[in-house]
Design a protein around this motif. Structure first.
Motif, mmCIF file in Angstrom:
data_model
loop_
_atom_site.group_PDB
_atom_site.id
_atom_site.type_symbol
_atom_site.label_atom_id
_atom_site.label_comp_id
_atom_site.label_asym_id
_atom_site.label_seq_id
_atom_site.Cartn_x
_atom_site.Cartn_y
_atom_site.Cartn_z
ATOM 1 N N TYR A 77 -8.036 9.070 5.197
ATOM 2 C CA TYR A 77 -6.815 8.605 4.545
ATOM 3 C C TYR A 77 -7.193 7.860 3.264
ATOM 4 O O TYR A 77 -8.165 7.108 3.228
ATOM 5 C CB TYR A 77 -6.019 7.669 5.448
ATOM 6 N N GLU A 78 -6.388 8.058 2.203
ATOM 7 C CA GLU A 78 -6.575 7.366 0.932
ATOM 8 C C GLU A 78 -5.262 6.697 0.538
ATOM 9 O O GLU A 78 -4.188 7.275 0.698
ATOM 10 C CB GLU A 78 -7.011 8.345 -0.161
ATOM 11 N N THR A 79 -5.356 5.462 0.009
ATOM 12 C CA THR A 79 -4.161 4.723 -0.392
ATOM 13 C C THR A 79 -4.541 3.619 -1.368
ATOM 14 O O THR A 79 -5.733 3.293 -1.515
ATOM 15 C CB THR A 79 -3.450 4.134 0.839
ATOM 16 N N GLU A 80 -3.539 3.018 -2.032
ATOM 17 C CA GLU A 80 -3.781 1.927 -2.978
ATOM 18 C C GLU A 80 -2.849 0.767 -2.676
ATOM 19 O O GLU A 80 -1.700 0.962 -2.279
ATOM 20 C CB GLU A 80 -3.536 2.369 -4.434
ATOM 21 N N ARG A 114 -0.361 5.863 11.215
ATOM 22 C CA ARG A 114 -0.218 7.308 11.073
ATOM 23 C C ARG A 114 -1.018 7.988 12.180
ATOM 24 O O ARG A 114 -2.217 7.726 12.341
ATOM 25 C CB ARG A 114 -0.699 7.764 9.697
ATOM 26 N N TYR A 154 0.839 -1.195 0.000
ATOM 27 C CA TYR A 154 0.000 0.000 0.000
ATOM 28 C C TYR A 154 0.881 1.255 0.000
ATOM 29 O O TYR A 154 1.915 1.310 0.661
ATOM 30 C CB TYR A 154 -0.953 -0.018 1.199
ATOM 31 N N SER A 155 0.453 2.222 -0.791
ATOM 32 C CA SER A 155 1.203 3.467 -0.930
ATOM 33 C C SER A 155 1.089 4.313 0.339
ATOM 34 O O SER A 155 0.252 4.037 1.210
ATOM 35 C CB SER A 155 0.683 4.266 -2.135
ATOM 36 N N GLU A 156 1.929 5.337 0.425
ATOM 37 C CA GLU A 156 1.880 6.242 1.572
ATOM 38 C C GLU A 156 0.488 6.866 1.663
ATOM 39 O O GLU A 156 0.016 7.497 0.708
ATOM 40 C CB GLU A 156 2.927 7.337 1.419
ATOM 41 N N PRO A 157 -0.223 6.673 2.786
ATOM 42 C CA PRO A 157 -1.597 7.212 2.903
ATOM 43 C C PRO A 157 -1.613 8.734 2.790
ATOM 44 O O PRO A 157 -0.768 9.423 3.350
ATOM 45 C CB PRO A 157 -2.038 6.742 4.297
ATOM 46 N N ARG A 158 -2.600 9.234 2.042
ATOM 47 C CA ARG A 158 -2.776 10.675 1.852
ATOM 48 C C ARG A 158 -3.849 11.176 2.811
ATOM 49 O O ARG A 158 -4.965 10.660 2.830
ATOM 50 C CB ARG A 158 -3.154 10.973 0.399
ATOM 51 N N LYS A 211 -10.440 4.233 0.808
ATOM 52 C CA LYS A 211 -10.709 5.491 1.505
ATOM 53 C C LYS A 211 -11.291 5.140 2.877
ATOM 54 O O LYS A 211 -12.308 4.466 2.961
ATOM 55 C CB LYS A 211 -11.692 6.368 0.720
#
Length: 259
Positions: free
Chosen positions: A152-155, A216, A134-138, A190
């Motif tokens: 938080y959003e991530t893939e 986080r 999973y990518s760094e959560p935004r 999300k």
């Protein structure tokens, strides 16, 4: 007659002793990497009769094949065209391991390694598991009139375990949305938590396939003399003022330049 029976018994006993060995544990490979599928067998001195076939167990698609001393890819599935490779120097040692480049979600599943030579025929089956970190959560913070939404959003892949924890480590309720990304190889996640400010929460994500855990921390507070709503209004007024001031300065600059 006795000689023929004895010869047949010897051939059958050799065939029974011949075996193909593959790992019993699943093979984990990260998205975009090269997968290495081990397969070993009892080699024969003459490789001219060696036949190796890698197939998908689910639908018998040909992944890679080798016979007559060379790769035979006419019947290879288009899904694997230009992506598979056998190490020909290792075949005489009994190594039929296969590499698959640029791994994607459609490559996940069960594979069969089928080997035949003068000593016998056998097959082994192994499982390939696809995963994506999973990518760094935004982080997004949405201010409402009476509450604050933290999102938080991530893939990544596969579906993760997500929790929001309070300042004392208690499990908080959350709103989780998971959908397929356009390329089909990732999940788009999300996750949000609605709180009364001020607050301190921790977003936790665990990827069940990969050894990945993300945590986080979010701390939110404001001046007790000013409501969060008022802060948003003041910030909006300041933005409008700055935009108007910038526009006025540009207009005066252009007017003086024309003169």
């Amino acid at each position: 007659m006795l000689r023929r029976v004895l010869l047949l018994w010897i051939l059958l006993s050799r065939a029974d002793s011949f075996s193909v060995t593959v790992p019993s544990a699943p093979i984990h490979v990260v998205r975009g990497d090269t997968a290495f599928l081990p397969c070993e067998y009892e080699p024969a001195s003459d490789v001219s009769n060696l036949v190796i076939t890698w197939q998908r167990q689910e639908d018998s698609k040909v992944v890679h094949s080798f016979y007559y001393g060379k790769d035979q890819l006419d019947r290879q599935s288009p899904d694997y065209s230009g992506r598979t490779k056998l190490n020909h120097e290792e075949l005489v040692k009994g190594n039929a391991s296969l590499s698959i480049a640029n791994l994607g979600l459609k490559d996940a599943g069960k594979y069969m390694c089928i080997v035949s030579n003068t000593k016998g025929t056998d097959r082994g089956e192994l499982q390939l598991i696809y995963e994506a970190f999973y990518s760094e959560p935004r982080l997004s913070i949405l201010l409402g009139s009476t509450n604050v939404t933290v999102r938080y959003e991530t893939e990544g892949y596969p579906k993760p375990e997500v929790m929001w924890l309070g300042s004392e480590g208690q499990n908080l309720s959350d709103n989780l949305e998971v959908e397929n990304a356009p390329d089909g190889g990732l999940y788009f996640l999300k996750s949000s938590y609605i709180a009364q400010s001020p607050f301190s929460v921790t977003f936790t994500l665990k990827n069940p396939a990969a050894p990945q855990k993300l945590q986080r921390h979010v701390n939110f507070s404001y001046d007790g003399n000013t409501s969060s709503r008022t802060s948003v209004v003041v910030l909006s007024v300041l933005c409008v003022f700055l935009l108007c001031s910038t526009g006025l300065l540009l207009w005066l600059h252009c007017r003086n330049h024309k003169k």
